[in-house]
Design an enzyme around this catalytic site. Sequence first.
Site, PDB file in Angstrom:
ATOM      1  N   CYS A   1       0.867  -1.183   0.000  1.00 37.54           N
ATOM      2  CA  CYS A   1       0.000   0.000   0.000  1.00 37.54           C
ATOM      3  C   CYS A   1       0.903   1.232   0.000  1.00 37.54           C
ATOM      4  O   CYS A   1       2.125   1.113  -0.099  1.00 37.54           O
ATOM      5  CB  CYS A   1      -0.988  -0.014   1.160  1.00 37.54           C
TER       6      CYS A   1
ATOM      7  N   CYS B   1      -4.226  -0.460  -2.444  1.00 32.98           N
ATOM      8  CA  CYS B   1      -4.671   0.896  -2.759  1.00 32.98           C
ATOM      9  C   CYS B   1      -4.238   1.234  -4.177  1.00 32.98           C
ATOM     10  O   CYS B   1      -3.261   0.693  -4.696  1.00 32.98           O
ATOM     11  CB  CYS B   1      -4.141   1.924  -1.763  1.00 32.98           C
TER      12      CYS B   1
END
Length: 152
Positions: free
Chosen positions: A10, A82
């Site tokens: 992420c 993400c």
Amino acid sequence: MKKERVIFICSFNSVRSPIAEGVLQQKGGGRYAVVSAGVAPIRVNPFAVRVMQELKIDISDHKPASLYQYRNENFDYAITLCDNARSVAEEMLPNSDRFFHRNFVTPPEIGRARDETLADFRKLRDEIALWLIEIFPEISPDQNLPSRKGIA
């Protein structure tokens, strides 16, 4: 038996990827060699530590790692959590066997009551855990992990 290598990625390696790493390490039955990394790593978020402790998973000693230290390594699973990390991970880990991606948004903390923030972090934790159960079916929900019906 060789453990399959898994990396969770992420933006900051402070919330989403440490949560995913903790879940798979704890519930993966020793089948996986698990690491996590961030594009721009910072220290683990205290709210992430707290909600994982509720599941009896301790990520308090998590050391943030940079995705760059894993560049060009081979992973059986490269999992981005993400949108910011997706393209960077695909470029830096071209030899990984399987890529999975889902965008999870880290809850806002500024100007929010502690109880509201904790509730949002619990929801994020549970959504990540449920998604991991889809990817790794041998992880089954138990008294500590959420079940599909437990998520609103």
